[in-house]
Write a protein that holds these residues in place. Structure first.
Motif, PDB file in Angstrom:
ATOM      1  N   PRO A 802       0.853  -1.204   0.000  1.00  0.00           N
ATOM      2  CA  PRO A 802       0.000   0.000   0.000  1.00  0.00           C
ATOM      3  C   PRO A 802       0.880   1.242   0.000  1.00  0.00           C
ATOM      4  O   PRO A 802       1.842   1.344   0.765  1.00  0.00           O
ATOM      5  N   GLY A 803       0.594   2.160  -0.850  1.00  0.00           N
ATOM      6  CA  GLY A 803       1.374   3.385  -0.911  1.00  0.00           C
ATOM      7  C   GLY A 803       2.607   3.230  -1.778  1.00  0.00           C
ATOM      8  O   GLY A 803       2.910   2.170  -2.336  1.00  0.00           O
ATOM      9  N   GLN A 804       3.356   4.313  -1.903  1.00  0.00           N
ATOM     10  CA  GLN A 804       4.579   4.315  -2.702  1.00  0.00           C
ATOM     11  C   GLN A 804       5.672   3.535  -1.975  1.00  0.00           C
ATOM     12  O   GLN A 804       5.878   3.711  -0.776  1.00  0.00           O
ATOM     13  N   VAL A 805       6.386   2.680  -2.717  1.00  0.00           N
ATOM     14  CA  VAL A 805       7.418   1.819  -2.131  1.00  0.00           C
ATOM     15  C   VAL A 805       8.705   1.942  -2.940  1.00  0.00           C
ATOM     16  O   VAL A 805       8.680   1.842  -4.171  1.00  0.00           O
ATOM     17  N   ASP A 806       9.804   2.163  -2.250  1.00  0.00           N
ATOM     18  CA  ASP A 806      11.120   2.172  -2.883  1.00  0.00           C
ATOM     19  C   ASP A 806      11.878   0.943  -2.383  1.00  0.00           C
ATOM     20  O   ASP A 806      12.381   0.935  -1.258  1.00  0.00           O
ATOM     21  N   HIS A 807      11.963  -0.082  -3.205  1.00  0.00           N
ATOM     22  CA  HIS A 807      12.527  -1.360  -2.785  1.00  0.00           C
ATOM     23  C   HIS A 807      14.051  -1.294  -2.684  1.00  0.00           C
ATOM     24  O   HIS A 807      14.704  -0.466  -3.326  1.00  0.00           O
ATOM     25  N   SER A 811      14.835  -1.459  -8.428  1.00  0.00           N
ATOM     26  CA  SER A 811      14.146  -1.578  -9.709  1.00  0.00           C
ATOM     27  C   SER A 811      12.749  -0.968  -9.598  1.00  0.00           C
ATOM     28  O   SER A 811      12.032  -1.220  -8.625  1.00  0.00           O
ATOM     29  N   PRO A 812      12.331  -0.189 -10.600  1.00  0.00           N
ATOM     30  CA  PRO A 812      10.986   0.403 -10.526  1.00  0.00           C
ATOM     31  C   PRO A 812       9.874  -0.623 -10.732  1.00  0.00           C
ATOM     32  O   PRO A 812       8.729  -0.378 -10.354  1.00  0.00           O
ATOM     33  N   ASP A 813      10.201  -1.772 -11.337  1.00  0.00           N
ATOM     34  CA  ASP A 813       9.193  -2.806 -11.597  1.00  0.00           C
ATOM     35  C   ASP A 813       9.493  -4.006 -10.691  1.00  0.00           C
ATOM     36  O   ASP A 813      10.311  -4.873 -11.029  1.00  0.00           O
ATOM     37  N   HIS A 814       8.815  -4.037  -9.546  1.00  0.00           N
ATOM     38  CA  HIS A 814       9.118  -5.072  -8.559  1.00  0.00           C
ATOM     39  C   HIS A 814       8.778  -6.461  -9.072  1.00  0.00           C
ATOM     40  O   HIS A 814       9.565  -7.409  -8.903  1.00  0.00           O
ATOM     41  N   ASP A 815       7.632  -6.632  -9.693  1.00  0.00           N
ATOM     42  CA  ASP A 815       7.257  -7.953 -10.200  1.00  0.00           C
ATOM     43  C   ASP A 815       8.268  -8.461 -11.233  1.00  0.00           C
ATOM     44  O   ASP A 815       8.627  -9.641 -11.243  1.00  0.00           O
ATOM     45  N   ARG A 816       8.719  -7.578 -12.097  1.00  0.00           N
ATOM     46  CA  ARG A 816       9.707  -7.995 -13.096  1.00  0.00           C
ATOM     47  C   ARG A 816      10.995  -8.440 -12.411  1.00  0.00           C
ATOM     48  O   ARG A 816      11.612  -9.432 -12.826  1.00  0.00           O
ATOM     49  N   PHE A 817      11.401  -7.718 -11.373  1.00  0.00           N
ATOM     50  CA  PHE A 817      12.599  -8.099 -10.613  1.00  0.00           C
ATOM     51  C   PHE A 817      12.449  -9.509 -10.061  1.00  0.00           C
ATOM     52  O   PHE A 817      13.381 -10.322 -10.137  1.00  0.00           O
ATOM     53  N   LEU A 818      11.297  -9.826  -9.507  1.00  0.00           N
ATOM     54  CA  LEU A 818      11.071 -11.151  -8.930  1.00  0.00           C
ATOM     55  C   LEU A 818      11.065 -12.247  -9.992  1.00  0.00           C
ATOM     56  O   LEU A 818      11.538 -13.363  -9.755  1.00  0.00           O
ATOM     57  N   LEU A 819      10.544 -11.946 -11.156  1.00  0.00           N
ATOM     58  CA  LEU A 819      10.323 -12.974 -12.167  1.00  0.00           C
ATOM     59  C   LEU A 819      11.506 -13.182 -13.101  1.00  0.00           C
ATOM     60  O   LEU A 819      11.574 -14.220 -13.786  1.00  0.00           O
ATOM     61  N   GLU A 820      12.443 -12.260 -13.124  1.00  0.00           N
ATOM     62  CA  GLU A 820      13.567 -12.364 -14.069  1.00  0.00           C
ATOM     63  C   GLU A 820      14.338 -13.677 -13.935  1.00  0.00           C
ATOM     64  O   GLU A 820      14.616 -14.338 -14.953  1.00  0.00           O
ATOM     65  N   PRO A 821      14.712 -14.121 -12.729  1.00  0.00           N
ATOM     66  CA  PRO A 821      15.458 -15.386 -12.643  1.00  0.00           C
ATOM     67  C   PRO A 821      14.650 -16.585 -13.131  1.00  0.00           C
ATOM     68  O   PRO A 821      15.218 -17.545 -13.648  1.00  0.00           O
TER      69      PRO A 821
END
Length: 843
Positions: A802-807, A811-821
């Motif tokens: 919820p809300g703005q998140v800076d991981h 990476s600005p695309d969190h789902d893409r970061f998780l799925l890349e491997p």
């Protein structure tokens, strides 16, 4: 008031002249008839009216009775000793007048016979009366056992001292009001008529007075001794519902005795207890009543003096009680190598012929009441089955009883474990134990390490590892909800023992419930977060912040070593990690048909995977290195932590929970790749302190050669010749014989009853120029696992913050970061299928 088993409380009603409200924290005060240390006392009943004898000048208390002792519950009203009054100065005078007209006068001195009644001391950080009770009197608060299994969370630490200490409470509460001073009548043949109290300045407060006609010291001065009992039929077994209590003294919790009829093979590797026989340590006066309580119901009572006289009694319920001989000696002991005479770190267990376990000073005789020890009692001690062992660094001290004593000693898999029956003689002060080396794997270059240890401290891990012959211990930080473990142990470099031989490195086990667990060894800086994806590993309701693949990449970037913990479960991201070559090893914590079968499947699909061993130690119910990795290093004498990690990555490893197993194929060690050969000659051999009856050569997942011994042996070998067609992997494994059809493999007595076995990493052999093999079904299943993880990430994992998140990853695309491997792994597998012409149409 009447006499009660030699004691009578006086009725002071006629002498009361002050209210109990003179005392601080009066609402917590006790009133009326009370039992203190099992003795009867009569206090006042009215908090506001006269219920207390306050003496500022002189007063008389009538006695008019025969007695051997008079017990006073008294105190000084003013805390003048804390305001400069000299310790030992007279605060009052008690004169004991006999019926024949004679008298005895006794000075009542500050901090000797009497002290100031405690205050709440709310304006001070430390209560002034704490640690300054009278030398010759006892507080009116007797030590009481804490509830054995229940209680407040904030009392967890107090359980290690058994007793409920009110001074440890916050806010502070008064633990007592009066001091109990026993006066011994020097003329018990004379009848005491009265006691005259004369104040020497401060007001004297008398709460109660009790007489004794017994010669015994009312509060006892005899040190505790062992009391052994065997429950009558129908009482069940000795467990945490069984309690032995003493009214005029103290008794510990009741524990089971050691069962000498269940010796392990070999000795010193655990054992059972006697389910119906227990022991308790009792310190009591002869007039004390000992009671047995089973499941909340009293079943038996007897007088302590009776068993002191007889040594053995049987109570009406059929329970048998025995007192062993009470003689004992403080022993200074050493443990040495039988050949060199050098001190030897090891683990020890002592018990008496009656089965009472003993421990060197500073160690537990009985770990955590037979209960679970997850994250408890960690370090210094270990329990195998129902035997508790103490790790000692070549020397120990402590009490041992005169007479026969059984001692068990062990040092990992390299020394012959021993069991001796010793005799401790009166006057003896020293004891030497000797252990013989059985086999030296380091002579062949193989050095033991444990890839997976939790909760112990760095120095605790070093001691335990040395006691088990483990040179490298990977102590892993991790997270369980709000519990973060071993944070303070991380330094980014190994801790090395003073002699340079033992290394402990605080690394990490990074965990998610669905994707899996991964061990990051040799980290220079932490790789955070340690756990993610929510409970039970991470915070309740927490999000999925990263994946095992990203953790592995960060570890490798630091030069670390990546091991998949307790392969293959949790079975999520394992396939992706294997497909992309992110693993330096897969970990076995217990030999299991499913786990080893999954390992064989990946080998059959052409992946070269190094096998490593670790304990996943999270309790004192498993020692470091019970399952361990032997990795071959160039020079064991000069090996450091990094040498061992390099050896693991080379693939020349053996996983063992006992046997020292070696494999050579055409002279090559595990991890080697042999090409251009159509036939091999090999040899496997073992040396084991545990009996072994099977040695097997496994080729591509099937037993190709084997040898079985009708009577289990400690050394054995198997030579074999194999034809090679295409590419094959070859490994060796061995087992010990178990009991019963369902237990066809011998098992340790740790909490998980792990099989006693050994398994090498494979030698890879190919008839062609390169080692290549594959298995379409395995690759297809790997794609399914990858698909499952991807669907979990896309549809079920908490990834919507919820809300703005800076991981952390930026990476600005969190789902893409998780799925890349996962996408990388899928491409790699499909490329392999395409290259073999095996790609299934469904993919």
């Amino acid at each position: 008031m009447t006499w009660e088993r030699g004691y009578r409380a006086l009725d002071l009603t006629a002498s009361w002249n002050a209210p109990l409200t003179l005392l601080d924290d009066v609402d917590s005060s006790f009133t009326g008839e009370r039992r203190l240390y099992g003795l009867p006392f009569r206090f006042g009943d009215d908090l506001d009216g006269p219920s207390l004898v306050r003496v500022t000048g002189e007063a008389e208390i009538l006695v008019d009775d025969d007695c051997q002792w008079i017990l006073f519950a008294h105190a000084l009203e003013e805390p003048d000793v804390f305001e400069g009054a000299p310790v030992g100065s007279a605060a009052a005078r008690y004169t004991f007048r006999y019926a024949d007209g004679s008298a005895e006068t006794v000075p009542i001195r500050r901090r000797f016979e009497i002290g100031p009644t405690p205050r709440l001391w709310q304006d001070r950080p430390i209560p002034l009366d704490w640690g300054q009770t009278p030398f010759l009197a006892l507080p009116d608060a007797q030590h009481r056992l804490m509830h054995r299994t229940c209680g407040r969370f904030d009392a967890a630490g107090a359980r290690f001292v058994d007793i409920d200490d009110p001074q440890a409470r916050s806010p502070y509460v008064l633990p007592y009001r009066f001091y109990l001073w026993p006066w011994r009548n020097p003329h018990p043949e004379r009848r005491v008529a009265a006691v005259e109290i004369a104040s020497g300045g401060p007001a004297v407060l008398i709460g109660a007075v009790t007489l004794s006609r017994l010669a015994e010291d009312p509060f006892g001065r005899t040190v505790s001794r062992d009391l052994i009992f065997t429950l009558a039929d129908g009482h069940g077994s000795v467990d945490e519902d069984v309690a032995v209590t003493v009214d005029r003294g103290t008794a510990t919790y009741a524990y089971r005795t050691v069962d000498d009829g269940s010796l392990s093979r070999p000795p010193a590797w655990g054992g059972a207890t006697n389910p119906r026989t227990g022991y308790v340590k009792v310190a009591a006066t002869p007039s004390a009543t000992v009671s047995l309580d089973v499941g909340g119901t009293g079943t038996a009572t007897f007088t302590w003096g009776d068993i002191l006289d007889k040594g053995r009694i049987v109570t009406a319920d059929g329970t048998e009680w025995r007192l062993p001989d009470a003689g004992r000696a403080w022993i200074k002991g050493t443990v040495v190598d039988d050949a060199t005479g050098e001190p030897l770190t090891c683990r020890l267990h002592f018990h008496t012929p009656d089965g009472v376990p003993l421990a060197p000073y500073g160690h537990h005789a009985h770990i955590n009441s037979d209960g679970n020890t997850w994250n408890l009692d960690i370090g210094g001690d270990v329990r195998l089955g129902q035997r508790t062992y103490a790790y000692v660094d070549g020397e120990f001290e402590g009490w041992l009883p005169h007479g026969q004593v059984v001692v068990e000693a062990a040092r990992g898999f390299d020394y012959v474990p021993s069991r001796e029956e010793l005799t401790i003689r009166p006057g003896q002060r020293t004891l030497e134990l000797r252990l013989k080396r059985f086999h030296d794997p380091e002579a062949d270059g193989y050095v033991a390490g444990d890839t997976h240890v939790h909760f112990v401290s760095t120095h605790g891990a070093e001691l335990e590892a040395r006691g088990e012959g483990v040179r490298v211990t990977n102590l892993l930080m991790s997270q369980w909800g709000h519990l973060y473990t071993n944070t303070e142990d991380f330094t980014g470099h190994p801790h090395t023992s003073a002699d340079g031989t033992t290394h402990v490195f605080a690394g990490q086990e990074n965990r998610t419930a669905m994707l899996g667990h991964i061990n990051l060894l040799g980290l220079r800086t932490p790789v955070r977060p340690w756990c993610t994806g929510g409970a039970e590993e991470s915070d309740l309701g927490g999000g999925l912040e990263t994946t095992l693949a990203h953790w592995a990449d960060e570890c490798h970037a630091q030069g670390g070593t990546v091991v998949l913990a307790h392969f293959p479960v949790p079975n999520g991201e394992a396939a992706a990690l294997i497909a992309t070559g992110r693993l330096d090893g897969v970990e076995m914590i217990a030999y299991d048909d499913y786990n080893i079968g999954q390992y064989y499947r990946y080998l059959n699909a052409g992946y070269r995977l190094t096998l490593v061993g670790g304990t996943d130690k999270m309790s004192s119910e498993v020692p470091i290195g019970l399952v361990r990795t032997y990795a071959r290093v160039p020079d064991p004498r000069r090996m450091d932590y990094w040498d061992w990690c390099t050896a693991v990555r080379s693939g020349d490893t053996v996983v063992t929970s006992g046997p020292h197993l070696r494999l050579s194929v055409n002279g090559a060690a595990p991890g080697s790749v042999l090409t251009g050969t159509r036939a091999v000659r090999g040899v496997a051999e073992f040396h084991s302190i545990f009996p072994v009856d099977r040695l097997e050569i496994v080729v591509n997942g099937s037993v190709a050669e084997s040898r079985h011994w009708d009577s289990a042996v400690q050394t054995g070998s198997l030579e074999f010749d194999l034809a090679v067609d295409g590419a094959s992997w070859i490994a060796a494994r061995c087992y010990g014989p178990g009991e019963g059809a369902a237990r066809h493999v011998a098992r340790h007595k740790d909490v998980w009853e792990r099989p006693i076995m050994a398994h090498t990493s494979p030698v890879y052999v190919a008839s062609g120029d390169s080692y290549e093999r594959t298995d379409k079904a395995v690759l297809a299943e790997m794609l399914q696992l990858i698909e499952g993880v991807e669907q979990h990430v896309r549809t079920r994992a908490r990834t919507a913050w919820p809300g703005q998140v800076d991981h952390r990853h930026g990476s600005p695309d969190h789902d893409r970061f998780l799925l890349e491997p996962l996408a990388e792994a899928r491409r790699t597998i499909r490329d392999r299928l395409d290259g073999q012409g095996l790609r299934p149409t469904a993919q």
